[in-house]
Design a protein around this motif. Sequence first.
Motif, PDB file in Angstrom:
ATOM      1  N   GLU A  19      10.594 -24.374  13.222  1.00 48.41           N
ATOM      2  CA  GLU A  19      11.511 -25.171  12.998  1.00 48.41           C
ATOM      3  C   GLU A  19      11.968 -25.772  14.376  1.00 48.41           C
ATOM      4  OE1 GLU A  19      15.714 -26.167  10.943  1.00 48.41           O
ATOM      5  OE2 GLU A  19      14.897 -24.096  10.560  1.00 48.41           O
ATOM      6  N   ASP A  35      22.470 -18.067  16.031  1.00 48.67           N
ATOM      7  CA  ASP A  35      23.109 -18.345  14.795  1.00 48.67           C
ATOM      8  C   ASP A  35      22.058 -18.428  13.706  1.00 48.67           C
ATOM      9  OD1 ASP A  35      25.604 -17.823  15.692  1.00 48.67           O
ATOM     10  OD2 ASP A  35      26.361 -19.908  16.034  1.00 48.67           O
ATOM     11  N   GLN A  36      21.013 -19.065  14.201  1.00 51.90           N
ATOM     12  CA  GLN A  36      19.888 -19.275  13.280  1.00 51.90           C
ATOM     13  C   GLN A  36      19.128 -18.385  12.753  1.00 51.90           C
ATOM     14  OE1 GLN A  36      18.529 -22.392  12.134  1.00 51.90           O
ATOM     15  NE2 GLN A  36      20.371 -23.497  13.176  1.00 51.90           N
ATOM     16  N   SER A  39      21.567 -16.688  10.324  1.00 51.22           N
ATOM     17  CA  SER A  39      21.689 -17.115   8.895  1.00 51.22           C
ATOM     18  C   SER A  39      20.224 -17.407   8.151  1.00 51.22           C
ATOM     19  CB  SER A  39      22.081 -18.721   8.978  1.00 51.22           C
ATOM     20  OG  SER A  39      21.167 -19.550   9.926  1.00 51.22           O
ATOM     21  N   CYS A  40      19.226 -16.590   8.912  1.00 47.06           N
ATOM     22  CA  CYS A  40      18.057 -16.503   8.252  1.00 47.06           C
ATOM     23  C   CYS A  40      17.155 -17.460   7.782  1.00 47.06           C
ATOM     24  CB  CYS A  40      18.129 -15.413   7.089  1.00 47.06           C
ATOM     25  SG  CYS A  40      18.463 -13.593   7.861  1.00 47.06           S
ATOM     26  N   THR A  41      17.393 -18.722   8.207  1.00 46.15           N
ATOM     27  CA  THR A  41      16.730 -20.017   7.791  1.00 46.15           C
ATOM     28  C   THR A  41      15.022 -19.901   7.954  1.00 46.15           C
ATOM     29  OG1 THR A  41      17.492 -21.007   9.761  1.00 46.15           O
ATOM     30  CG2 THR A  41      18.668 -21.373   7.804  1.00 46.15           C
ATOM     31  N   SER A  42      14.756 -19.479   9.095  1.00 45.95           N
ATOM     32  CA  SER A  42      13.264 -19.322   9.207  1.00 45.95           C
ATOM     33  C   SER A  42      12.744 -18.316  10.225  1.00 45.95           C
ATOM     34  CB  SER A  42      12.802 -20.736   9.482  1.00 45.95           C
ATOM     35  OG  SER A  42      12.330 -20.745  10.825  1.00 45.95           O
ATOM     36  N   SER A  43      11.539 -17.836  10.106  1.00 41.80           N
ATOM     37  CA  SER A  43      11.037 -16.868  10.871  1.00 41.80           C
ATOM     38  C   SER A  43      11.133 -17.166  12.592  1.00 41.80           C
ATOM     39  CB  SER A  43       9.517 -16.371  10.605  1.00 41.80           C
ATOM     40  OG  SER A  43       9.699 -16.057   9.435  1.00 41.80           O
ATOM     41  N   THR A  45      12.583 -20.189  14.826  1.00 39.48           N
ATOM     42  CA  THR A  45      13.387 -21.447  15.489  1.00 39.48           C
ATOM     43  C   THR A  45      13.452 -21.874  16.833  1.00 39.48           C
ATOM     44  OG1 THR A  45      14.755 -20.762  13.275  1.00 39.48           O
ATOM     45  CG2 THR A  45      15.441 -22.807  14.814  1.00 39.48           C
ATOM     46  N   SER A  77      12.050 -13.928  14.239  1.00 41.88           N
ATOM     47  CA  SER A  77      12.708 -12.537  13.566  1.00 41.88           C
ATOM     48  C   SER A  77      11.760 -11.273  13.678  1.00 41.88           C
ATOM     49  CB  SER A  77      12.672 -13.039  12.353  1.00 41.88           C
ATOM     50  OG  SER A  77      11.101 -13.146  11.628  1.00 41.88           O
TER      51      SER A  77
END
Length: 268
Positions: A19, A35-36, A39-43, A45, A77
Motif C-alpha cells: 500500500e 503507526d501503520q 494498526s496492522c492494516t497491511s503486511s 506499507t 511485518s
Amino acid sequence: MVDPLLIASHLETKRFNPEVIVLEKTYSTNAVAKDQLLSCTSSVTVVIAEIQEHGKGRHDRSWHSPRGGIFMSIAISEDLIKGNHPLMGILAGCATASAIRDLFGLSVHLKWPNDLLVNELKIGGILSELVTKGGEIIGVVIGIGVNQNIAIKDLPTELRGISTSIINELGHNTSVEQLAAKIINSIDSRFDTFYAESSFNAIISEWKQLGATIGKRVSVYPSSKSDDSFVGTAIGMNDDGSLLIIKEDGEQITLTAGEVFHLRNEEK
Ligand code: BTN
C-alpha cells in the motif's frame, strides 16, 4: 505533488503488494509507517512525504528534509522478515544504491552499514527501526532518505563538503516517482532472492561489492561516547552484517553498532 499513481505505474514487485501512502508534509515518515504497522492494516506499507518536519537520521541526528528529496519509509511485518532484523538496513542500502546506479548511472558505494556515497560524499542514508507491541516484535520500518532534487546551495552549511545530491551529480532534475518505485522494486527483488534461497548470502556478497569500507583505514565510534573511539582497518563483514576491524595494536573487533569514518591513508 508526488503522484502515487505514477509510482504505482512503475511498480514491478513479485513478492510484495505494498500500500503506498503519499503525504505532502509529515513529522517523519518512519513515525507514520510505524503507526501503520501498529494498526496492522497491511503486511507492507510504503509512506512517502514531500517534506519532513522532523526527519530522523541515525544516532539521533536530524535528517534535512526539504522538498525535492526522497523521504520514504517501508513498514514490513514480522512474518515477512522472519527474524532477520539486523540485515534490513544492509538490504535496503544495497537496494537503494543499485536503484540509483541503474536509473542514473551514478557510481554509488556504501559506507558501513548503509550510508550511500558518491565520491565519498553522502547522497543518502537508511534508518531501520524495530517495531514492538507489548514486548513482541511486530516488524521493521526501513526509512530511506535520498538527496535527489536538492541543490547543494539548499543544504545546511554543515552538510556542504560532506554531502551531494543526484541533481548536483547529473546537473538536472529527475523523477521522484521513478526512483521511489525503483527502490521499492529493488527491495522486493532482494526479498524474492532471500525467500528463494532461504538465506541472505546474496545480500552480503552484494554489500561486499558495493561497500567502500572494507580495506579502508577507519576511525570507529562504537558508541556515542568519543572516549570509546579508535582507529583500525576494516577487513571484512560477517553474515549478520557486523563489520570486522583490526585495531592498530592487532586486536580484532566485531562492530555490530556505531559509526565508522573512512580515513585517508595519511590521516591519523
Ligand atoms: C542516516 O542518518 O543516514 C539515515 C537517514 C534516514 C532518513 C530517512 S528519510 C525517511 C525516513 N524518515 C525519517 O525520519 N528518517 C528516514
